[in-house]
Design an enzyme around this catalytic site. Structure first.
Site, PDB file in Angstrom:
ATOM      1  N   HIS A   1     -16.762   4.603  11.114  1.00 42.35           N
ATOM      2  CA  HIS A   1     -17.130   5.307   9.857  1.00 42.35           C
ATOM      3  C   HIS A   1     -18.355   5.962  10.233  1.00 42.35           C
ATOM      4  CE1 HIS A   1     -16.741   8.165   6.465  1.00 42.35           C
ATOM      5  NE2 HIS A   1     -15.791   8.066   6.345  1.00 42.35           N
TER       6      HIS A   1
ATOM      7  N   ARG B   1     -15.218  11.623  13.759  1.00 34.28           N
ATOM      8  CA  ARG B   1     -15.806  10.864  12.965  1.00 34.28           C
ATOM      9  C   ARG B   1     -16.498  10.313  14.338  1.00 34.28           C
ATOM     10  NH1 ARG B   1     -11.430   8.813   8.382  1.00 34.28           N
ATOM     11  NH2 ARG B   1     -12.522  10.072   6.619  1.00 34.28           N
TER      12      ARG B   1
ATOM     13  N   ARG C   1      -9.129   9.023  14.693  1.00 31.83           N
ATOM     14  CA  ARG C   1      -8.134   9.482  13.544  1.00 31.83           C
ATOM     15  C   ARG C   1      -8.917  10.773  12.643  1.00 31.83           C
ATOM     16  NH1 ARG C   1      -7.818   9.339   8.081  1.00 31.83           N
ATOM     17  NH2 ARG C   1      -9.027   7.366   7.901  1.00 31.83           N
TER      18      ARG C   1
ATOM     19  N   GLY D   1       0.640  -1.027   0.140  1.00 32.38           N
ATOM     20  CA  GLY D   1      -0.240  -0.097   0.005  1.00 32.38           C
ATOM     21  C   GLY D   1       0.878   1.187  -0.105  1.00 32.38           C
ATOM     22  N   LEU D   2       0.127   2.767   0.579  1.00 35.02           N
ATOM     23  CA  LEU D   2       0.810   3.938   0.558  1.00 35.02           C
ATOM     24  C   LEU D   2       2.568   3.259   1.279  1.00 35.02           C
ATOM     25  CD1 LEU D   2      -1.603   6.579   0.357  1.00 35.02           C
ATOM     26  CD2 LEU D   2       0.405   5.713  -1.618  1.00 35.02           C
ATOM     27  N   ALA D   3       1.986   2.626   2.501  1.00 35.87           N
ATOM     28  CA  ALA D   3       3.295   3.422   3.225  1.00 35.87           C
ATOM     29  C   ALA D   3       3.967   2.230   3.134  1.00 35.87           C
ATOM     30  CB  ALA D   3       2.956   3.099   4.872  1.00 35.87           C
TER      31      ALA D   3
ATOM     32  N   LEU E   1      -3.718   8.810   4.608  1.00 40.26           N
ATOM     33  CA  LEU E   1      -2.662   8.877   3.467  1.00 40.26           C
ATOM     34  C   LEU E   1      -1.597   9.141   3.919  1.00 40.26           C
ATOM     35  CD1 LEU E   1      -5.536  10.081   0.728  1.00 40.26           C
ATOM     36  CD2 LEU E   1      -4.581   7.191   0.772  1.00 40.26           C
TER      37      LEU E   1
END
Lengths: 248, 635
Positions: free
Chosen positions: B264, B328, B433, B40-42, B439
């Site tokens: 969420h 949230r 968060r 993934g992004l990380a 992201l």
């Protein structure tokens, strides 16, 4: 509703496959197509039979991992919809549904409905990037990009790499996939430096993987979940010709 | 447990660290191997950045290609304090919003660094060709997200995660082509190998051939994402799992903030027993959509037939200053409160209305379509309902895990040489968060932090030499993996892995979800133990040891059945409410979370003590020097 399923079963890359018959009762119209397959697999587990293997992950139409031929159409009867976003209300009681893997020489079947699409990875590795190593980036707003260009680049960049374009093409061409990346990067000022080498090397890789040529039937655009336009293919050809002319 | 926070002023800590971090000579880098699990992004950004520096990287993912990792699904955007809008944003402001959003349960130094590196990330992504939204003059555009009062969110329509991920995926593939990254897709990590107390490799399974493989390295990076899928019904991808971090935990890495899981507020509601997924609808919809329920209980009228004066816009009523953009945790809890009180709508009475009629009246349908067209289309594809003519029905759903492997300032776990990045670590988000920060954290960890901290560790490994996969530690780890797979295949019961996953998910959602109580948690712990026993008697995995999705699922569910229990212990021992962790016993008279800074201003880090033994709780105190602990109010 009650459904009659004919599903492609194949042990591995080298064995022959065939269609197997299953009957599934009490399918609700609210279920997604993949949830219907989950239901079938649940029943197979109870009977101790090997489940139908199929690729899927996000189930919200963005990861690009799912994708099967449903009654001969990539991702099923709806246009521009991934298999996971297809719901059973698109079918009716008593329907017979043929479920087969995406077929192409460059997409070998791994088992049942699972296919190997690493050929797409190799096309990207051949040049589908901008060579900007971490740490080299200038301030983001130092490269203004007009709104329309940014939006056009996004339209091309939206490809999810599912392979429906290849599966639906009579030539098994990967032109839509490859051109979407070529166009995305060629449109942006950051991508122009490598545009000439990129298009050649990606197209060479595409050919060497065994994908066929594009003969402009435009069937790919109809199935593409992200509605990637065939005009990308025109742009890729333009970029290719440009690079050939400039090298002389 | 030492968090290794550098000395100096908060604003100078990261610069100080970078100035003094140890380096590895370019000629020596190719002698060092690094394993990165997850793309993934990380994971992808870390693998690409380290390969660019010249290290040998092996990159693993269970998907068929790295580009499918679940970062791809993030819709709304990524935060960065560029202050392009000239609306008062700054590194400090972003730091403060994030600390407050996390209900003062994160480390000041880490959060400050996150805000500090945010601006660079936008530069990096633009250089890679990420097509962020632009204004007509050609400059980057921004929008607003929950819990903040500035516009610092950069976005690429409703597909920001996909575009950022393609950027790092392409960087990764560039290094694959250059021969500096070896890619192992359709591979799942099943065990961490530890030699003399240091992480030295992994055991993986090839998901096509079933082959068990040994891979050695001088450092191992886990960037395997969150475990929110433990609830079965969640916004996560079907394959998301906690197995890599859980197996590392059982090898000695502490887990922290385990029960802090974000629910969420705007996902699609559950509609039936066979449902596998709750699709997320972006938080950005709350910029224009108004949330309401009928004032009357069990109102069966169609939402369009309920007159204005009989609607309860409960977020606007309870939180007038943030209204529909309340954070949230607060929005989800408020929805649950109304649904539980009998005001829910929809077939299963489990949803609330997200209504665009006012926005459409005021701005016109075209404007709304321009902003959210793709989301309205997606809603119609899934539900068959046109949300331009009637309200969307939405409901809270498990989404993001703030908890994960405990890491120090260098993102290293309690096992030397084992790093955890992105959602897999317990992170910078505290107990809740903020939207568009995930992201950011994944990218910052991978592009900007790990490329300093991992070489700092590797500088001490130059004399180690190649790690031999014939080491007895590899034999031991491989035997363990083979035994576990064999045990699972041999159970021969009659129930599928999904059955156990769904049962566990429901149990956790009810008792360790949006709200928790001592009684409920104690019951849940007993029930999970019983369910685990049944799993090892009644599970059935048909098929062979090659491609077998039932076997893959069973391994993940086996881990969830242990992790779920730790979640309950974590929630049970925290006698306060903070962020996503809401203990019914600890609330203000008007139903808000009641924090206890006197006794619980610490990170709970858990140490595995062996099968059937209770885990040991370690406390890392949180010290706040820059901000004052305040009651988190959005009223």
């Amino acid at each position: 509703m009650k459904l009659y399923l004919k599903i492609w079963r194949q042990e591995d890359r080298t064995s022959y496959g065939k269609l197997a018959d299953y009957t599934l009762d009490n399918v609700s119209e609210h279920m997604s197509f993949l949830e219907m397959l989950d239901m079938l697999n649940e029943a197979l587990v109870e009977k101790g039979e090997r489940v139908v293997e199929f690729d899927h992950d996000c189930r919200e139409g963005i990861c690009g991992q799912c994708g099967v031929m449903i009654n001969g159409r990539a991702h099923g009867p709806l246009s521009n919809t991934t298999t996971c976003q297809l719901h059973m209300r698109s079918f009716k009681d008593g329907d017979t549904i043929y479920i087969e893997p995406f077929r192409a020489t460059a997409f070998p079947i791994i088992r049942d409905l699972k296919i190997d699409r690493t050929s797409f990875d190799r096309i990207i590795a051949a040049g589908g990037f901008i060579s900007a190593s971490t740490g080299q980036a200038p301030e983001a707003n130092s490269i203004p990009i007009n709104h329309e260009t940014a939006e056009a680049a996004f339209d091309s960049a939206a490809c999810i790499g599912c392979g429906a374009c290849v599966a639906t093409c009579k030539n098994s061409s990967a032109a839509l996939f490859t051109s979407a990346k070529v166009a995305h990067l060629a449109l942006l000022p950051q991508g122009k430096e490598e545009a000439r080498t990129r298009v050649k090397s990606m197209m060479n890789q595409m050919d060497s993987e065994g994908f066929g040529h594009c003969t402009n039937t435009e069937a790919c655009e109809v199935e593409c979940p992200q509605e990637i336009s065939v005009l990308n293919i025109a742009r890729m050809n333009y970029e290719y010709n440009k690079s050939r002319i400039l090298e002389k | 447990m030492n968090a290794k926070i550098p000395e100096g002023k908060l604003s100078e800590k990261w610069s100080n660290y970078k100035s003094h971090a140890k380096l590895v000579n370019p000629a020596n880098r190719k002698k060092l191997d690094i394993i990165v699990v997850g793309t993934g992004l990380a994971g992808a950004s870390c693998a690409a950045s380290l390969a660019e520096q010249g290290y040998n990287v092996k990159s693993f993912c269970f998907q068929d290609t790295p580009r499918r990792a679940h970062s791809v699904a993030a819709q709304g955007g990524v935060n960065a304090c560029k202050n392009y809008k000239n609306d008062g944003d700054s590194v400090y402001r972003m730091f403060y919003d994030t600390i407050k959003g996390g209900d003062f349960r994160s480390r000041e130094a880490n959060v400050y660094r996150l805000a500090e590196c945010s601006a660079n990330l936008i530069d990096q992504a633009v250089a890679q060709g990420v097509p962020f939204a632009r204004e007509y003059g050609g400059y980057l555009n921004n929008r607003s997200f929950g819990g903040v009062q500035v516009s610092r969110t950069f976005y690429a329509r409703g597909q920001t995660g996909q575009q950022l991920l393609l950027g790092s995926y392409q960087a990764l593939m560039r290094q694959v082509a250059a021969g500096r990254i070896q890619l192992f897709s359709r591979h799942e990590m099943l065990e961490l190998v530890v030699i003399d107390g240091k992480a030295r490799g992994i055991i993986s399974r090839d998901l096509e051939t079933g082959e068990i493989e040994r891979h050695s390295a001088h450092a191992v990076v886990l960037a395997t994402g969150g475990y929110g899928k433990i609830y079965y019904l969640s916004t996560l991808a079907m394959g998301c799992n906690g197995s890599a971090i859980w197996r590392a935990h059982k090898k000695g890495a502490y887990m922290a903030g385990v029960s802090w899981i974000q629910v969420h507020p705007t996902s699609l509601p559950q509609h039936g027993e066979h449902q596998s997924k709750l699709t997320l609808m972006s938080e950005s919809l709350r910029n224009d959509g108004r949330i309401w329920v009928p004032k009357k209980q069990n109102d069966t009228r169609h939402p369009n037939d309920i007159p204005e004066e009989e609607r309860d816009y409960y977020l606007e009523r309870r939180y007038p200053s943030f209204g529909n953009l309340a954070p949230r945790d607060i929005s989800s809890r408020a929805a649950k409160e109304r649904i539980d009180a009998g005001h829910g709508v929809g077939e299963m009475k489990n949803a609330v209305c997200l209504d665009f009629s006012k926005a459409i009246r005021e701005q016109g349908k075209d404007k709304i379509e321009e902003k959210y067209g793709n989301l309205f289309r997606m809603y119609e594809k899934i539900t068959g309902i046109n949300a331009y003519t009637e309200p969307m029905l939405i409901s809270p759903s498990a989404h993001f895990t703030m908890g994960g492997l405990w890491v120090d300032y260098e993102l290293m776990t309690t096992i030397p040489g084992l790093f955890a990045l992105g959602e897999a670590n317990f992170g910078d988000h505290g107990a809740n968060r903020l939207g568009a920060n995930s992201l950011l954290q994944a990218c910052v960890d991978g592009y900007f932090i790990a490329p300093y901290t991992i070489p700092n560790y590797l500088a001490g490994e130059l004399k180690t030499g190649k790690i031999d996969v014939k080491d007895p530690a590899f034999d031991f780890a491989e035997r363990k993996v083979r035994r576990q797979l064999g045990d699972l295949m041999h159970i021969q019961g009659h129930l599928s892995a999904d059955y156990f996953h769904k049962t566990l998910g429901k149990l956790l959602y009810d008792k360790c979800g949006l709200s928790r109580s001592k009684e409920g948690l104690e019951e849940a712990i007993k029930e999970i133990k019983m369910l685990r026993e049944r799993f090892y008697k009644e599970l059935r995995i048909p098929g062979d040891g090659k491609v077998n999705s039932e076997l893959e699922k069973a391994g993940r569910v086996a881990d969830y059945l242990e992790l779920g229990e730790l979640m309950c212990y974590d929630a049970l021992t925290r006698n306060e409410s903070c962020g996503a962790h809401f203990r019914e016993e600890y609330q203000t008279p008007d139903g808000e979370a009641l924090r206890d800074d006197q006794n619980f201003c610490f990170v709970s880090a858990w140490e595995y003590k062996g099968k059937d033994a209770e885990e040991e709780l370690h406390k890392e105190p949180l010290e706040f020097t820059e901000v004052e602990l305040a009651v988190r109010s959005y009223k």
